[in-house]
Write a protein that holds these residues in place. Sequence first.
Motif: not given
Length: 359
Positions: A28-31
């Motif tokens: 995910a982009p904010d992982a």
Amino acid sequence: MAATSPWPTDHVLVETEPALHRVPRRLAPDADVVGVFLATMDAAMDRRPWADSTTLFHLTGGFDSGTVATRGAERHPGLFPTATLLIGGPGRKQQIRRRAEMRERVRFADPDLVIYAMEYPPLAPGCRWVAGHPVSPTEDPLHHPFTMMARAVAEAGARTVVTGLGGDEMVALTQKEEPHEGPGDISDAQILPWVGPRARQVLEFADDGIAPPARVNSMTLLSLETTAPILLWEGLWPVHPFADPAMVELGEQLPFAWRELKQVQRRRLASLGMSEDVVHPVERESFAEVVEHALTAHAPELFARMLADGSPLFDDALVDPDGLRSAVENLTAGAYSEERDGKTLEVLSLHMSATAFLR
């Protein structure tokens, strides 16, 4: 009156199903990969009582033991002592620097036990194999220096040793991601000339009847098998967070970019403010020089005795004496080749184990 069997009459052996394994996933982009990595490591550690002054961290200075040890010290500052074996060769000074920086960056306890492996190489006087004691051939070929370290650790009062074993395999690249050659065909006399005819004959059956894949990969299990006896004999309980199934599962799901060159461990150490010397070391750190010293300084006499007196390995055609003689005749400091000669250490350990067990 007939004896009663302790086993149920319908008792049968059931083969375990192969463990299912994960594949890399898209992040995910904010992982927060490092955060999840640490949380999973914490959970793996907290499955057992470990936060005690009798726990010691095997801090080699490498990425794996460094990641585990600094996390332990970060969670419990000033509680845990450390120990290591110092290597030889050009990587030794770098290993000393990296360990020192890790111990300065987070607060460990004293003592820091350092055993210089070149002073206690395999096959040196005092080695249990050389002394004729029964030692399993599956134990670590570096048995002697690791025994000296384990003994020092036990004498210092430790009862639990936490290691970084399994870190390599947790983030290993697949054959598809990074095609690489195996160790070579050991049936080829040019590669391992000492392999005897009987050993060559059974090679095709080497994978018959083996256990199905486990949740922890076979190389990690083999590493744990070879190192555990040395610690257990000294009354030490080994703990390997990277071998926890949850850590293995996390590693399998990490994208290539996080596994390549151990990026997840490097970024974790970088997040603690470690220098380039720690995060991107230049020199190789291995026991190759220790093995070379053992094979050039101590092995020639032992091989000469083996060839003169005979060996159970010759008797059972597992090792060919003529092939072994040609392989070890150039075991000198000037002619030594790591790739060609390094594996002869395992021939000696197997010979000494077989001889001791048959006495």
